[in-house]
Design an enzyme around this catalytic site. Structure first.
Site, PDB file in Angstrom:
ATOM      1  N   LEU A 171      -7.410 -14.068  -6.447  1.00  0.00           N
ATOM      2  CA  LEU A 171      -7.315 -12.835  -5.661  1.00  0.00           C
ATOM      3  C   LEU A 171      -5.920 -12.696  -5.056  1.00  0.00           C
ATOM      4  O   LEU A 171      -5.431 -11.601  -4.827  1.00  0.00           O
ATOM      5  CB  LEU A 171      -8.357 -12.854  -4.522  1.00  0.00           C
ATOM      6  CG  LEU A 171      -9.659 -12.102  -4.770  1.00  0.00           C
ATOM      7  CD1 LEU A 171     -10.288 -12.416  -6.093  1.00  0.00           C
ATOM      8  CD2 LEU A 171     -10.642 -12.366  -3.644  1.00  0.00           C
ATOM      9  N   ASN A 208     -11.834  -1.998   4.949  1.00  0.00           N
ATOM     10  CA  ASN A 208     -10.419  -1.825   4.599  1.00  0.00           C
ATOM     11  C   ASN A 208     -10.021  -0.356   4.450  1.00  0.00           C
ATOM     12  O   ASN A 208      -8.861  -0.061   4.222  1.00  0.00           O
ATOM     13  CB  ASN A 208     -10.052  -2.619   3.331  1.00  0.00           C
ATOM     14  CG  ASN A 208     -10.548  -1.952   2.060  1.00  0.00           C
ATOM     15  OD1 ASN A 208     -11.417  -1.091   2.096  1.00  0.00           O
ATOM     16  ND2 ASN A 208      -9.999  -2.348   0.933  1.00  0.00           N
ATOM     17  N   SER A 242       0.803  -1.235   0.000  1.00  0.00           N
ATOM     18  CA  SER A 242       0.000   0.000   0.000  1.00  0.00           C
ATOM     19  C   SER A 242       0.836   1.285   0.000  1.00  0.00           C
ATOM     20  O   SER A 242       0.505   2.217  -0.738  1.00  0.00           O
ATOM     21  CB  SER A 242      -0.974   0.000   1.181  1.00  0.00           C
ATOM     22  OG  SER A 242      -1.907  -1.025   1.008  1.00  0.00           O
ATOM     23  N   ASP A 276     -12.610  -3.501  -1.594  1.00  0.00           N
ATOM     24  CA  ASP A 276     -12.137  -4.727  -2.268  1.00  0.00           C
ATOM     25  C   ASP A 276     -13.033  -5.113  -3.447  1.00  0.00           C
ATOM     26  O   ASP A 276     -12.543  -5.461  -4.526  1.00  0.00           O
ATOM     27  CB  ASP A 276     -12.083  -5.912  -1.284  1.00  0.00           C
ATOM     28  CG  ASP A 276     -10.846  -5.854  -0.403  1.00  0.00           C
ATOM     29  OD1 ASP A 276      -9.894  -5.126  -0.748  1.00  0.00           O
ATOM     30  OD2 ASP A 276     -10.833  -6.540   0.635  1.00  0.00           O
ATOM     31  N   LYS A 281      -9.658  -6.365   9.908  1.00  0.00           N
ATOM     32  CA  LYS A 281     -10.713  -5.864   9.030  1.00  0.00           C
ATOM     33  C   LYS A 281     -12.117  -5.894   9.642  1.00  0.00           C
ATOM     34  O   LYS A 281     -12.982  -5.133   9.237  1.00  0.00           O
ATOM     35  CB  LYS A 281     -10.706  -6.634   7.713  1.00  0.00           C
ATOM     36  CG  LYS A 281      -9.579  -6.229   6.771  1.00  0.00           C
ATOM     37  CD  LYS A 281      -9.673  -7.006   5.473  1.00  0.00           C
ATOM     38  CE  LYS A 281      -8.802  -6.403   4.402  1.00  0.00           C
ATOM     39  NZ  LYS A 281      -9.066  -7.007   3.084  1.00  0.00           N
ATOM     40  N   THR A 286      -5.743  -3.707   7.233  1.00  0.00           N
ATOM     41  CA  THR A 286      -5.549  -5.024   6.645  1.00  0.00           C
ATOM     42  C   THR A 286      -5.551  -6.084   7.744  1.00  0.00           C
ATOM     43  O   THR A 286      -5.814  -5.789   8.908  1.00  0.00           O
ATOM     44  CB  THR A 286      -4.272  -5.042   5.753  1.00  0.00           C
ATOM     45  OG1 THR A 286      -4.221  -6.272   5.042  1.00  0.00           O
ATOM     46  CG2 THR A 286      -2.997  -4.852   6.552  1.00  0.00           C
TER      47      THR A 286
HETATM   48  P1  NAP Z   1     -10.054 -15.414   5.137  1.00  0.00           P
HETATM   49  O1  NAP Z   1     -11.176 -14.563   5.584  1.00  0.00           O
HETATM   50  O2  NAP Z   1      -9.093 -15.937   6.126  1.00  0.00           O
HETATM   51  O3  NAP Z   1     -10.728 -16.663   4.349  1.00  0.00           O
HETATM   52  C1  NAP Z   1      -9.906 -17.681   3.852  1.00  0.00           C
HETATM   53  C2  NAP Z   1     -10.692 -18.577   2.904  1.00  0.00           C
HETATM   54  O4  NAP Z   1      -9.806 -19.575   2.387  1.00  0.00           O
HETATM   55  C3  NAP Z   1     -11.836 -19.349   3.590  1.00  0.00           C
HETATM   56  O5  NAP Z   1     -12.866 -19.559   2.664  1.00  0.00           O
HETATM   57  C4  NAP Z   1     -11.144 -20.673   3.944  1.00  0.00           C
HETATM   58  O6  NAP Z   1     -12.029 -21.774   4.042  1.00  0.00           O
HETATM   59  C5  NAP Z   1     -10.281 -20.871   2.724  1.00  0.00           C
HETATM   60  N1  NAP Z   1      -9.118 -21.735   2.988  1.00  0.00           N
HETATM   61  C6  NAP Z   1      -8.078 -21.468   3.818  1.00  0.00           C
HETATM   62  N2  NAP Z   1      -7.190 -22.487   3.785  1.00  0.00           N
HETATM   63  C7  NAP Z   1      -7.689 -23.416   2.931  1.00  0.00           C
HETATM   64  C8  NAP Z   1      -7.219 -24.673   2.468  1.00  0.00           C
HETATM   65  N3  NAP Z   1      -6.062 -25.188   2.892  1.00  0.00           N
HETATM   66  N4  NAP Z   1      -7.982 -25.344   1.579  1.00  0.00           N
HETATM   67  C9  NAP Z   1      -9.147 -24.826   1.125  1.00  0.00           C
HETATM   68  N5  NAP Z   1      -9.652 -23.630   1.528  1.00  0.00           N
HETATM   69  C10 NAP Z   1      -8.919 -22.930   2.415  1.00  0.00           C
HETATM   70  O7  NAP Z   1      -9.149 -14.671   4.032  1.00  0.00           O
HETATM   71  P2  NAP Z   1      -9.671 -13.568   2.998  1.00  0.00           P
HETATM   72  O8  NAP Z   1      -9.591 -12.238   3.623  1.00  0.00           O
HETATM   73  O9  NAP Z   1     -10.961 -14.033   2.452  1.00  0.00           O
HETATM   74  O10 NAP Z   1      -8.534 -13.613   1.879  1.00  0.00           O
HETATM   75  C11 NAP Z   1      -8.485 -14.656   0.916  1.00  0.00           C
HETATM   76  C12 NAP Z   1      -7.364 -14.366  -0.073  1.00  0.00           C
HETATM   77  O11 NAP Z   1      -7.696 -13.233  -0.860  1.00  0.00           O
HETATM   78  C13 NAP Z   1      -6.048 -14.037   0.621  1.00  0.00           C
HETATM   79  O12 NAP Z   1      -5.011 -14.786  -0.001  1.00  0.00           O
HETATM   80  C14 NAP Z   1      -5.860 -12.565   0.384  1.00  0.00           C
HETATM   81  O13 NAP Z   1      -4.494 -12.197   0.249  1.00  0.00           O
HETATM   82  C15 NAP Z   1      -6.583 -12.361  -0.945  1.00  0.00           C
HETATM   83  N6  NAP Z   1      -7.069 -10.981  -1.101  1.00  0.00           N
HETATM   84  C16 NAP Z   1      -6.560 -10.247  -2.137  1.00  0.00           C
HETATM   85  C17 NAP Z   1      -6.976  -8.924  -2.329  1.00  0.00           C
HETATM   86  C18 NAP Z   1      -6.417  -8.152  -3.478  1.00  0.00           C
HETATM   87  O14 NAP Z   1      -6.510  -6.904  -3.453  1.00  0.00           O
HETATM   88  N7  NAP Z   1      -5.861  -8.782  -4.503  1.00  0.00           N
HETATM   89  C19 NAP Z   1      -7.915  -8.348  -1.457  1.00  0.00           C
HETATM   90  C20 NAP Z   1      -8.436  -9.132  -0.405  1.00  0.00           C
HETATM   91  C21 NAP Z   1      -7.989 -10.441  -0.236  1.00  0.00           C
HETATM   92  P3  NAP Z   1     -12.769 -22.105   5.440  1.00  0.00           P
HETATM   93  O15 NAP Z   1     -13.943 -21.182   5.526  1.00  0.00           O
HETATM   94  O16 NAP Z   1     -13.133 -23.525   5.313  1.00  0.00           O
HETATM   95  O17 NAP Z   1     -11.753 -21.864   6.529  1.00  0.00           O
END
Ligand code: NAP
Length: 301
Positions: A244, A115, A45, A130, A94, A90
């Protein structure tokens, strides 16, 4: 005209000028912003916002602020008290910041996550950029249509909550959310049912279907170095895949999509820059041109 231009440049550069024999400091106060996370060292950021500021000639400072969960509230209040204008929030904060907000946008409420904080007139405004960041990257930068398309999202965490209402607004033909913990996917589908029809299934039981136009990976598995389950028979040579997550190397999902014959596969760098541009626009009232910033970020990463 020339005088106004000169004055503007002086204000921009924080110069001193002499008025009626007095040395007046014309230093236009620098507006402070930052990103709070724990950890936060990985955050891009500051680089992105500094490039936006340079491009749009906005005089701001933007810091990386490592803040643990137990000091989050006091650090936000302190930042605001010192005249700070806004913060990006972040992981893992959040959802926690909700309770501090005086006003919350609808998209942040649906996301259940914030965010972007803005401090105006002694009030705290909370938003989530997002979803709009993803939509702008898909629609404007990558020209991937969403209307009337079949979309599959893997994951039902904070990121999916952030994007789902905006994806439904684009009127897809179908939207399936597959998650390891099925209850979370079902809860989310119920929560947005007034916005459109969403189906759900467990991550390991995605039905074979070759007509997905877009598959979005919103799990954190790959980025955390964990194994994930990828569905079989869901990719055709017309399918776009979008992770993502982003990284210096191709992410596991990105590689899986390419190896499975996807039409095109992308990582979330564009979403990262677009969500930041939306925050910048909220704070400064100016939408930066994201293309050169994205190019520079990927080149320098
Ligand atoms: P989060 O709230 O922690 O959710 C994680 C998700 O991944 C849940 O659905 C979880 O499933 C699943 N998961 C975790 N480990 C897993 C595994 N080993 N096998 C299968 N599913 C698994 O995280 P988040 O905030 O949603 O972020 C998700 C991703 O998006 C991150 O990598 C983040 O860096 C990325 N992101 C990118 C941006 C961007 O600007 N490009 C913005 C936001 C987020 P369960 O529900 O079963 O635990």
């Amino acid at each position: 005209m020339v005088f106004l231009l000169t004055l503007h440049l002086m204000l921009l550069n924080g110069l001193k000028i002499l008025i009626n024999g007095k040395n007046i400091n014309m230093h236009s106060s620098i507006d402070s912003y930052g990103v709070m996370g724990y950890p936060v060292s990985h955050s891009y950021s500051p680089e992105i916002h500094n490039l936006f500021a340079l491009q749009t000639q906005q005089k701001i400072e933007y810091s990386r602020l490592q803040v643990s969960p137990d000091e989050l509230e006091s650090k936000i209040i302190e930042f605001k008290g010192k005249g700070g204008k806004g913060l990006n929030i972040t992981l893992p904060h959040k959802t926690e910041v909700f309770k501090l907000a005086d006003q919350i946008t609808e998209r942040a409420s649906i996301a259940g996550a914030v965010n972007t904080l803005s401090f105006r007139n002694d009030e705290i405004f909370a938003d989530n950029t997002d979803g709009i960041g993803l939509i702008r990257d898909l629609s404007i930068n990558l020209k991937i249509p969403l209307k009337n398309k079949n979309i599959l999202i893997l994951g039902a965490g904070g990121a999916t909550r952030g994007i789902i209402s905006l994806i439904l607004e684009m009127k897809p033909k179908s939207l399936l959310i597959a998650n390891r913990t099925i209850d979370k996917a079902e809860m989310l589908a119920n929560q947005v049912s007034h916005l459109g029809q969403v189906s759900t299934c467990p991550l390991n039981a995605i039905p074979a279907f070759k007509n997905y136009d877009l598959i979005i990976n919103a799990t954190s598995a790959g980025i955390r170095g964990e194994d994930s389950i990828y569905p079989t028979d869901v990719i055709s040579n017309k399918t776009y895949c979008y992770d993502l997550s982003y990284g210096l190397k191709p992410t596991p999902f990105y590689e899986w999509a390419v190896n499975s014959g996807a039409h095109q596969s992308f990582m979330g760098w564009g979403m990262l820059v677009e969500q930041a541009a939306e925050s910048f626009n909220i704070w400064r009232g100016i939408r930066p041109n994201t293309a050169p910033v994205l190019k520079k970020l990927i080149t320098n990463a």
